[in-house]
Design a protein around this motif. Sequence first.
Motif, PDB file in Angstrom:
ATOM      1  N   ILE A 270       0.858  -1.185   0.000  1.00  0.00           N
ATOM      2  CA  ILE A 270       0.000   0.000   0.000  1.00  0.00           C
ATOM      3  C   ILE A 270       0.891   1.231   0.000  1.00  0.00           C
ATOM      4  CG2 ILE A 270      -1.717   1.318   1.289  1.00  0.00           C
ATOM      5  CD1 ILE A 270      -2.764  -1.303   2.413  1.00  0.00           C
ATOM      6  N   SER A 271       0.667   2.132  -0.951  1.00  0.00           N
ATOM      7  CA  SER A 271       1.477   3.341  -1.037  1.00  0.00           C
ATOM      8  C   SER A 271       0.694   4.414  -1.773  1.00  0.00           C
ATOM      9  CB  SER A 271       2.794   3.057  -1.773  1.00  0.00           C
ATOM     10  OG  SER A 271       3.600   4.215  -1.824  1.00  0.00           O
ATOM     11  N   PRO A 272       0.763   5.666  -1.332  1.00  0.00           N
ATOM     12  CA  PRO A 272       0.046   6.748  -2.022  1.00  0.00           C
ATOM     13  C   PRO A 272       0.583   6.959  -3.431  1.00  0.00           C
ATOM     14  CG  PRO A 272       1.482   7.638  -0.321  1.00  0.00           C
ATOM     15  CD  PRO A 272       1.481   6.153  -0.141  1.00  0.00           C
ATOM     16  N   VAL A 273      -0.314   7.314  -4.323  1.00  0.00           N
ATOM     17  CA  VAL A 273       0.051   7.377  -5.736  1.00  0.00           C
ATOM     18  C   VAL A 273       1.048   8.505  -6.009  1.00  0.00           C
ATOM     19  CG1 VAL A 273      -1.915   8.859  -6.349  1.00  0.00           C
ATOM     20  CG2 VAL A 273      -0.894   7.360  -8.075  1.00  0.00           C
ATOM     21  N   GLY A 274       0.967   9.597  -5.278  1.00  0.00           N
ATOM     22  CA  GLY A 274       1.916  10.686  -5.491  1.00  0.00           C
ATOM     23  C   GLY A 274       3.338  10.268  -5.194  1.00  0.00           C
TER      24      GLY A 274
ATOM     25  N   ALA B  70      -1.173  17.173  -1.104  1.00  0.00           N
ATOM     26  CA  ALA B  70      -0.914  16.553   0.196  1.00  0.00           C
ATOM     27  C   ALA B  70      -1.619  15.211   0.322  1.00  0.00           C
ATOM     28  CB  ALA B  70      -1.362  17.487   1.315  1.00  0.00           C
ATOM     29  N   ILE B  71      -2.891  15.164  -0.056  1.00  0.00           N
ATOM     30  CA  ILE B  71      -3.653  13.925   0.080  1.00  0.00           C
ATOM     31  C   ILE B  71      -3.154  12.872  -0.897  1.00  0.00           C
ATOM     32  CG2 ILE B  71      -5.951  12.913  -0.012  1.00  0.00           C
ATOM     33  CD1 ILE B  71      -5.470  14.852   2.322  1.00  0.00           C
ATOM     34  N   THR B  72      -2.684  13.297  -2.064  1.00  0.00           N
ATOM     35  CA  THR B  72      -2.146  12.353  -3.040  1.00  0.00           C
ATOM     36  C   THR B  72      -0.797  11.799  -2.606  1.00  0.00           C
ATOM     37  OG1 THR B  72      -3.266  13.564  -4.813  1.00  0.00           O
ATOM     38  CG2 THR B  72      -1.535  12.058  -5.474  1.00  0.00           C
ATOM     39  N   MET B  73      -0.042  12.596  -1.865  1.00  0.00           N
ATOM     40  CA  MET B  73       1.291  12.188  -1.438  1.00  0.00           C
ATOM     41  C   MET B  73       1.289  11.338  -0.175  1.00  0.00           C
ATOM     42  SD  MET B  73       3.745  13.178  -3.441  1.00  0.00           S
ATOM     43  CE  MET B  73       5.100  12.966  -2.312  1.00  0.00           C
TER      44      MET B  73
END
Length: 568
Positions: free
Chosen positions: A77-81, A188-191
Amino acid sequence: MRNANREPLQISGLDGVEPQGQRLETAIWVAVALGIALRLLVYLLRFPLWVDEAKLAASFLDRSLLEVLEPLNYGQISPVGFMWLSLASVKLLGFNELALRLVSCVAAIASVLVMCRLSRRLLSGLPLLFAVTLFSVSYAPIRFAGEIKPYATDLLVAVTLLAIAVEWWAEPRRSRWLWVLAGLAPVAITMSNPAIFVAAGIGLALMGAVWRSRNWSNRLALALFGLFSLGTFWVNYAYVARTQYEASIDLAYTMVFWLGAFPPLQDPIGLAKWLLLAHTGRMFGYPVGFDPGGGAFTFVFLVTGSVVFYRQRYRTDLALLLLPFGLALTAAFLRLYPYGASARIAQWAVPAICILSATGASWVIAQFSSARVRASAMRVLLGFLIFFGVAQGVAYIVHPYKAQRDRAARDFARWFWVEKARDAELVCAWNDLELPFAKPRGSHALGNGQYWCNQRIYSARHRRGEAADLSRVTEDHPIRVVFLESMINIPNNGFAEWLDEMRLQYQQVGMEQHKPAHYTDSPDFEQEEVVVFEFKPRTSPEVKRFERKEKRRKRPRGKKAANEKESG
């Protein structure tokens, strides 16, 4: 509303003890420099990829920017940014440890500078120096500067959002900082996945002050900040995070792994124990922590610092720092996000922990009746923090790997992909031959991510992206085909047929098995063995004899042969 030019929080009783003026500035910048140096050190030492890193890094081997939106390898699991920035680094600089970790290192260094700014806005004197030093030398933020994981970016996003919010609160008549928040929200939310806790906390903490300001620019900016934050979070969850999470349950056993990070709601005594352990363990372990109780002192200082903020009427600032904890704890009660079990998933909490615990520690020192004792206590605590930071640097140099098994896996790759290719055509069953039964699967043993990543890093041909040249195979230059043992141990998967075909074309002259490293002491979780089959071209007489032998083996015999002849 509070005076726009308010002073940062001060603690009485430290006059003549805490550093002031140029002494304070020098001490702060020494702490900042130490923090940056330690983060650069852990990055430049180029630690071998450890198991969890490699599982995420495997998703950068052959994916495009769009393909990282799909479920990641090994249920990660990892943020797309973070994935986009890291993939861009790999595409530009090549697949290696430095390129993979560049985003984390830059984020970690930037966090030190932003944290210094945030601390200056909130604190002065000894609390300011303690907060900056504690942040600079703490183990977890330094470690994550040298890992291909999104934890360093979680921290940078959190401290940046808080710093911008505090900048507005220092000058509430000017709305520009709220507009910066609104513009930064989607990034911020994407990162950072847990950035939603910090963003929501900021919105709740500032809501009253913004409304009372009677400034429609402030109100519109904060409303857009909330809308952009929630909207980006929903889109990200609907199209990326949900599929990652579902895959992680199947492949990484996420709910089992984080079981202890969710409160036992049906057991009141167990719930009380869980809350105590969650707030005194690794999550609050700064400068370093362990379970159980390794963060107890830090938590006590944090509570003390929170009381100091409240009594001195820095209540909006306190809400900015503490509300994310309440939101994250609520998410844990709803079993939506783990809480308290680890520092790595709680890097969003580090700025608040350092600021409030530094304030609490300073207040405790101020309560000593003797100025000499107060000065000694200050020197001891600062000396311990600086010593801890320097000792970390020495330990990293002496021990430049997270675990011995990680170094063993890298040493094996450095030897294997060089030496075994020196006098042969060394080919991977999947990356070169694309044999269907050799395709990597997310359920492979835990250490296999290291195998695939180290192959790309230390095999010169794979690093250059060159195809294997089977025309070079001769008597003196054999072909060596490399498998993981799971590829050849599954019944009826096609391996036996492939081996028969290879033996028709080539002469098998050897088979080797290698154990790259041990994952744990348990044999159930050890890394798979690497199996190598070596073949040479057949000479003409050998080919003829082999073919005659194969024909005889396959020729019908006895009654079955007579029946076939009669029917013919």
